[in-house]
Design an enzyme around this catalytic site. Structure first.
Site, PDB file in Angstrom:
ATOM      1  N   ASN A   1      53.514  52.474  72.533  1.00  0.00           N
ATOM      2  CA  ASN A   1      52.275  52.947  71.886  1.00  0.00           C
ATOM      3  C   ASN A   1      51.153  52.209  72.617  1.00  0.00           C
ATOM      4  O   ASN A   1      51.086  50.976  72.544  1.00  0.00           O
ATOM      5  CB  ASN A   1      52.347  52.597  70.407  1.00  0.00           C
ATOM      6  CG  ASN A   1      51.161  53.009  69.571  1.00  0.00           C
ATOM      7  OD1 ASN A   1      51.010  52.509  68.476  1.00  0.00           O
ATOM      8  ND2 ASN A   1      50.309  53.891  70.040  1.00  0.00           N
TER       9      ASN A   1
ATOM     10  N   GLN B   1      45.432  54.740  71.245  1.00  0.00           N
ATOM     11  CA  GLN B   1      44.303  54.196  70.486  1.00  0.00           C
ATOM     12  C   GLN B   1      43.504  53.200  71.338  1.00  0.00           C
ATOM     13  O   GLN B   1      44.052  52.596  72.273  1.00  0.00           O
ATOM     14  CB  GLN B   1      44.788  53.444  69.225  1.00  0.00           C
ATOM     15  CG  GLN B   1      45.172  54.354  68.072  1.00  0.00           C
ATOM     16  CD  GLN B   1      46.621  54.831  68.138  1.00  0.00           C
ATOM     17  OE1 GLN B   1      47.503  54.119  68.651  1.00  0.00           O
ATOM     18  NE2 GLN B   1      46.849  56.027  67.634  1.00  0.00           N
TER      19      GLN B   1
ATOM     20  N   ASN C   1      41.409  56.486  67.419  1.00  0.00           N
ATOM     21  CA  ASN C   1      42.456  57.340  67.982  1.00  0.00           C
ATOM     22  C   ASN C   1      41.978  58.006  69.260  1.00  0.00           C
ATOM     23  O   ASN C   1      40.772  58.067  69.545  1.00  0.00           O
ATOM     24  CB  ASN C   1      42.821  58.441  66.965  1.00  0.00           C
ATOM     25  CG  ASN C   1      43.742  57.947  65.877  1.00  0.00           C
ATOM     26  OD1 ASN C   1      44.659  57.176  66.130  1.00  0.00           O
ATOM     27  ND2 ASN C   1      43.494  58.396  64.660  1.00  0.00           N
TER      28      ASN C   1
ATOM     29  N   CYS D   1      46.326  49.781  62.288  1.00  0.00           N
ATOM     30  CA  CYS D   1      47.235  50.092  63.405  1.00  0.00           C
ATOM     31  C   CYS D   1      48.214  48.934  63.565  1.00  0.00           C
ATOM     32  O   CYS D   1      47.791  47.807  63.851  1.00  0.00           O
ATOM     33  CB  CYS D   1      46.421  50.295  64.690  1.00  0.00           C
ATOM     34  SG  CYS D   1      47.440  50.723  66.119  1.00  0.00           S
ATOM     35  N   GLY D   2      49.484  49.183  63.362  1.00  0.00           N
ATOM     36  CA  GLY D   2      50.474  48.110  63.368  1.00  0.00           C
ATOM     37  C   GLY D   2      50.762  47.599  64.771  1.00  0.00           C
ATOM     38  O   GLY D   2      50.655  46.395  65.052  1.00  0.00           O
ATOM     39  N   ASN D   3      51.074  48.491  65.697  1.00  0.00           N
ATOM     40  CA  ASN D   3      51.336  48.060  67.076  1.00  0.00           C
ATOM     41  C   ASN D   3      50.061  47.455  67.678  1.00  0.00           C
ATOM     42  O   ASN D   3      50.127  46.502  68.458  1.00  0.00           O
ATOM     43  CB  ASN D   3      51.788  49.262  67.925  1.00  0.00           C
ATOM     44  CG  ASN D   3      53.171  49.747  67.518  1.00  0.00           C
ATOM     45  OD1 ASN D   3      54.048  48.951  67.221  1.00  0.00           O
ATOM     46  ND2 ASN D   3      53.349  51.049  67.477  1.00  0.00           N
TER      47      ASN D   3
ATOM     48  N   HIS E   1      50.293  58.006  55.406  1.00  0.00           N
ATOM     49  CA  HIS E   1      51.551  58.461  56.024  1.00  0.00           C
ATOM     50  C   HIS E   1      52.304  59.400  55.086  1.00  0.00           C
ATOM     51  O   HIS E   1      52.349  59.162  53.872  1.00  0.00           O
ATOM     52  CB  HIS E   1      52.443  57.251  56.342  1.00  0.00           C
ATOM     53  CG  HIS E   1      51.895  56.378  57.430  1.00  0.00           C
ATOM     54  ND1 HIS E   1      52.244  56.543  58.757  1.00  0.00           N
ATOM     55  CD2 HIS E   1      50.979  55.375  57.407  1.00  0.00           C
ATOM     56  CE1 HIS E   1      51.582  55.655  59.489  1.00  0.00           C
ATOM     57  NE2 HIS E   1      50.817  54.938  58.704  1.00  0.00           N
TER      58      HIS E   1
ATOM     59  N   ASN F   1      49.419  60.854  59.069  1.00  0.00           N
ATOM     60  CA  ASN F   1      50.468  60.602  60.059  1.00  0.00           C
ATOM     61  C   ASN F   1      51.782  61.132  59.497  1.00  0.00           C
ATOM     62  O   ASN F   1      52.086  60.863  58.321  1.00  0.00           O
ATOM     63  CB  ASN F   1      50.582  59.092  60.315  1.00  0.00           C
ATOM     64  CG  ASN F   1      49.286  58.495  60.870  1.00  0.00           C
ATOM     65  OD1 ASN F   1      48.965  58.647  62.041  1.00  0.00           O
ATOM     66  ND2 ASN F   1      48.514  57.853  59.989  1.00  0.00           N
TER      67      ASN F   1
ATOM     68  N   GLU G   1      51.505  61.184  65.130  1.00  0.00           N
ATOM     69  CA  GLU G   1      50.366  60.415  64.631  1.00  0.00           C
ATOM     70  C   GLU G   1      49.112  61.276  64.448  1.00  0.00           C
ATOM     71  O   GLU G   1      48.799  62.136  65.287  1.00  0.00           O
ATOM     72  CB  GLU G   1      50.028  59.266  65.581  1.00  0.00           C
ATOM     73  CG  GLU G   1      51.000  58.110  65.523  1.00  0.00           C
ATOM     74  CD  GLU G   1      50.406  56.832  66.092  1.00  0.00           C
ATOM     75  OE1 GLU G   1      49.163  56.680  66.051  1.00  0.00           O
ATOM     76  OE2 GLU G   1      51.175  56.003  66.596  1.00  0.00           O
ATOM     77  N   ARG G   2      48.406  61.013  63.379  1.00  0.00           N
ATOM     78  CA  ARG G   2      47.065  61.599  63.181  1.00  0.00           C
ATOM     79  C   ARG G   2      46.197  61.213  64.371  1.00  0.00           C
ATOM     80  O   ARG G   2      46.155  60.045  64.760  1.00  0.00           O
ATOM     81  CB  ARG G   2      46.461  61.042  61.892  1.00  0.00           C
ATOM     82  CG  ARG G   2      45.059  61.479  61.581  1.00  0.00           C
ATOM     83  CD  ARG G   2      44.545  60.905  60.266  1.00  0.00           C
ATOM     84  NE  ARG G   2      44.443  59.448  60.270  1.00  0.00           N
ATOM     85  CZ  ARG G   2      43.865  58.758  59.291  1.00  0.00           C
ATOM     86  NH1 ARG G   2      43.361  59.387  58.221  1.00  0.00           N
ATOM     87  NH2 ARG G   2      43.799  57.434  59.336  1.00  0.00           N
TER      88      ARG G   2
ATOM     89  N   CYS H   1      55.143  53.782  66.211  1.00  0.00           N
ATOM     90  CA  CYS H   1      54.004  53.694  65.287  1.00  0.00           C
ATOM     91  C   CYS H   1      54.305  52.568  64.305  1.00  0.00           C
ATOM     92  O   CYS H   1      55.244  52.687  63.503  1.00  0.00           O
ATOM     93  CB  CYS H   1      53.813  55.022  64.552  1.00  0.00           C
ATOM     94  SG  CYS H   1      52.459  54.998  63.350  1.00  0.00           S
ATOM     95  N   GLY H   2      53.521  51.481  64.382  1.00  0.00           N
ATOM     96  CA  GLY H   2      53.817  50.307  63.553  1.00  0.00           C
ATOM     97  C   GLY H   2      53.595  50.559  62.074  1.00  0.00           C
ATOM     98  O   GLY H   2      54.474  50.283  61.232  1.00  0.00           O
TER      99      GLY H   2
ATOM    100  N   GLY I   1      53.553  53.397  60.763  1.00  0.00           N
ATOM    101  CA  GLY I   1      54.535  54.430  60.415  1.00  0.00           C
ATOM    102  C   GLY I   1      55.890  53.832  60.093  1.00  0.00           C
ATOM    103  O   GLY I   1      56.586  54.286  59.173  1.00  0.00           O
TER     104      GLY I   1
HETATM  105  N1  LIG Z   1      47.150  57.350  64.280  1.00  0.00           N
HETATM  106  C1  LIG Z   1      46.965  56.374  63.193  1.00  0.00           C
HETATM  107  C2  LIG Z   1      46.325  55.070  63.758  1.00  0.00           C
HETATM  108  C3  LIG Z   1      47.262  54.324  64.717  1.00  0.00           C
HETATM  109  C4  LIG Z   1      48.522  53.862  64.049  1.00  0.00           C
HETATM  110  C5  LIG Z   1      49.691  53.497  64.968  1.00  0.00           C
HETATM  111  N2  LIG Z   1      49.468  53.556  66.380  1.00  0.00           N
HETATM  112  C6  LIG Z   1      50.321  52.169  64.549  1.00  0.00           C
HETATM  113  O1  LIG Z   1      50.916  51.472  65.387  1.00  0.00           O
HETATM  114  O2  LIG Z   1      50.287  51.878  63.320  1.00  0.00           O
HETATM  115  C7  LIG Z   1      46.048  56.980  62.118  1.00  0.00           C
HETATM  116  O3  LIG Z   1      45.267  57.880  62.448  1.00  0.00           O
HETATM  117  O4  LIG Z   1      46.137  56.533  60.974  1.00  0.00           O
END
Ligand SMILES: N[C@H](CCC[C@H](N)C(=O)O)C(=O)O
Length: 276
Positions: free
Chosen positions: A13, A46, A66, A75-77, A161, A192, A210-211, A219-220, A222
């Site tokens: 990611n 992102q 995004n 965003c976790g990652n 999510h 997401n 992912e959104r 996706c962290g 996620g």
């Molecule tokens: N696309 C996600 C943001 C990035 C989350 C993802 N890259 C992670 O690692 O949590 C959203 O619109 O809520």
């Protein structure tokens, strides 16, 4: 405008990370889209903009955008890459860092083994804290997706999510259902879409559409949302190994009212400078 940046990733990611503490960076939607273009720009899922905190007790604030230019809550990652970035850039010498996000403060920690553990905060459920038109705080909800009715769990990790259980992620309808769920009318701020395969009570495989970015390699948030959904459904124990297409995360959650903890790697690919 010219500024330095780092290209990083958390299990594939990928991120552009910018020091907005020692640089003044004005990011318009147009500039975000230019930077995010994988052919004519740098490319990212992102973009993370690191800034000084708004509250004195915190160390930083970071903003998350995004690839489609939308600014998001969490965003976790990215949180793991953030820690590696501020450490490598010598913006701090702390090991546990308090960082403000759009939905509260998280506390990522650099472990001795080079991995990063993040307290991702307490998960919340529909209809609290997540824009989802639901009948209430149920464990799962039926959602009409095209001609299929799927059973989703709705979990907020700060960002929303919708997680469903599938028999095998390798042939899950991610490309077909992902965009339909992301923009479903019952999610006014989009969502997401997670597809989780239960391997055993301590192990899952996960893909996330992912959104604002489409399917990513990991996706962290996620992974956090999927584990919380699986525990609430009675399918998982408190510590879960999550296999994403980009690699593995360890997620733990003690139950309602308690925070979710995520542990995983972060990598710097290169440092660059750009004028746009
Ligand atoms: N696309 C996600 C943001 C990035 C989350 C993802 N890259 C992670 O690692 O949590 C959203 O619109 O809520």
């Amino acid at each position: 405008m010219k500024f330095k940046f780092s290209k990083m990733h958390g299990l594939g990611n990928d991120f552009v990370v910018i020091d907005g503490v020692r640089q003044t960076v004005q990011l318009t939607t147009e500039r975000l889209r230019q930077l995010g273009d994988r052919h004519t720009g740098v490319g990212f899922d992102q973009l993370l903009l690191v800034e000084a905190p708004q509250a004195a007790e915190n160390d930083f604030r970071y903003r998350i955008f995004n690839n489609d230019g939308s600014e998001v809550e969490q965003c976790g990652n990215g949180a793991r890459c953030f820690v590696k970035f501020v450490t490598e850039q010598k913006l701090t010498n702390k090991r546990a860092i308090r960082v403000e996000t759009a939905k509260g403060v998280i506390v990522p920690m650099l472990d001795d083994n080079g991995l990063i553990t993040v307290d991702m905060g307490v998960p919340r459920f529909a209809p609290l804290d997540i824009p989802f038109i639901a009948e209430g705080d149920a464990i799962s909800h039926p959602l009409q997706v095209g001609e299929h009715s799927v059973d989703i769990s709705v979990v907020s990790m700060g960002n929303p999510h919708a997680v469903q259980v599938v028999a095998n992620v390798d042939n899950a309808p991610v490309a077909e259902q992902g965009p339909l769920i992301e923009r479903h009318s019952r999610f006014p701020e989009r969502v997401n879409a997670g597809f989780m395969q239960i391997v055993n009570r301590g192990e899952i495989r996960l893909r996330v559409y992912e959104r604002g970015a489409g399917e990513t390699l990991a996706c962290g948030t996620g992974a956090c949302a999927a584990v919380v959904a699986g525990i609430r459904r009675g399918l998982l124990d408190k510590v879960v190994l999550v296999h994403t297409r980009g690699g593995d995360l360890t997620i733990s959650w003690g139950g309602p009212g308690l925070p979710v903890k995520m542990t995983g790697p972060a990598a710097t690919v290169f440092n660059g400078e750009i004028e746009i």
